[in-house]
Design a protein around this motif. Sequence first.
Motif, short mmCIF file in Angstrom:
data_model
loop_
_atom_site.label_atom_id
_atom_site.label_comp_id
_atom_site.label_asym_id
_atom_site.label_seq_id
_atom_site.Cartn_x
_atom_site.Cartn_y
_atom_site.Cartn_z
N UNK A 180 -10.34 36.60 63.15
CA UNK A 180 -9.23 35.74 63.59
C UNK A 180 -8.41 35.46 62.35
N UNK A 181 -7.16 35.88 62.39
CA UNK A 181 -6.33 35.84 61.18
C UNK A 181 -5.38 34.65 61.08
N UNK A 182 -5.40 33.75 62.07
CA UNK A 182 -4.46 32.62 62.07
C UNK A 182 -5.20 31.33 62.41
N UNK B 71 -5.56 38.57 65.69
CA UNK B 71 -7.01 38.74 65.76
C UNK B 71 -7.32 40.23 65.84
N UNK B 72 -8.59 40.56 65.61
CA UNK B 72 -9.04 41.95 65.70
C UNK B 72 -10.17 42.03 66.71
N UNK C 34 -2.42 37.77 74.85
CA UNK C 34 -3.55 38.40 75.52
C UNK C 34 -3.93 39.70 74.81
N UNK C 35 -5.21 40.02 74.70
CA UNK C 35 -5.63 41.30 74.11
C UNK C 35 -5.38 42.46 75.07
N UNK D 230 -9.04 47.26 67.30
CA UNK D 230 -7.61 47.10 67.61
C UNK D 230 -7.16 45.67 67.30
N UNK D 231 -5.93 45.58 66.83
CA UNK D 231 -5.37 44.27 66.47
C UNK D 231 -4.63 43.67 67.66
#
Length: 300
Positions: A80-82, A95-96, A70-71, A109-110
């Motif tokens: 989205x890094x994955x 994700x950012x 959860x963010x 924020x990551x």
Amino acid sequence: MKKTVIYGIFGILIILLTSCSKEEQVATVVETTEAEPIYAVTVTKAIQGELKDYLEFGGDVSAKTQIDVMPDAMGKVVAVNVKVGDYVYKDQSIAVIDASRAGMNYAQSAVKAPISGTITAVNAVVGGVASQQLSVAKIAKTEDLKISMNVPERYVSKIQIGQKAELKFDAYPGEVFEAVITEVSPVLDATSRTMGVNLELTKRDKRIKAGMFAKVKLITDTHSNIVIVSESALVNRYGDTYVFVVAPDSSVEKRVVKAGIRVDDKREILEGLNDGEEVVVRGQTLLEDGSKVNVVTVTE
């Protein structure tokens, strides 16, 4: 005249003696040609071995640990890094999020992975909105699997932690995977009247994946070093259970036995039969004690 009478009487005696002789001959032929019936049968050998009584259930394979990521704040997804299948480490950026609003600018924020594991789902897309109530992704420890099943109330007394089980999967026909019960729910579901039970594989196997369906054979009782025969060898008549044992002279002995547990088409014999003895498994309908048989087939 006297000679005629004498000849007549003599002729009658000859006829009577001849007819009696013929009857004796016929009786003799009948006695000598009447043979004892021989029955064609199929036999198998009683063996010494092990029987495992079991119950069968269906189970679902899942990861023991699975977390929704959860963010920390609501905002727009800018990266989205994955992707599904990636392995991530704890605190790795997934994700950012940009939480800026009109007139209010915030630093991006990551969203970080809370644990190490494999990404099993990605719910965020670039340009979309993330919130603290929606999962950005799911992470699971896919190397640690469990098999979950629900056991009906009538079998609850036969379930305990540490109990062994055998698993089969449609993906790997003919292969058997060993498992053991690790968790048993202390309560039953009031709606379904079933108890939740979890198992784990005895040995990890990369071929088994979360989401698979397992056919679970739960071992409830094991009898070792016992005499075993095919269930078809047993005959039940007038309250007795017996088998026909083949003797060396091709006759059969009708022997009363005491039967134990039955597993599939095999039966435990507690008394009355020894390891290695041949018993009739087909063709015993007309047999009696001492009947002669012709063994046409020997089955394993």
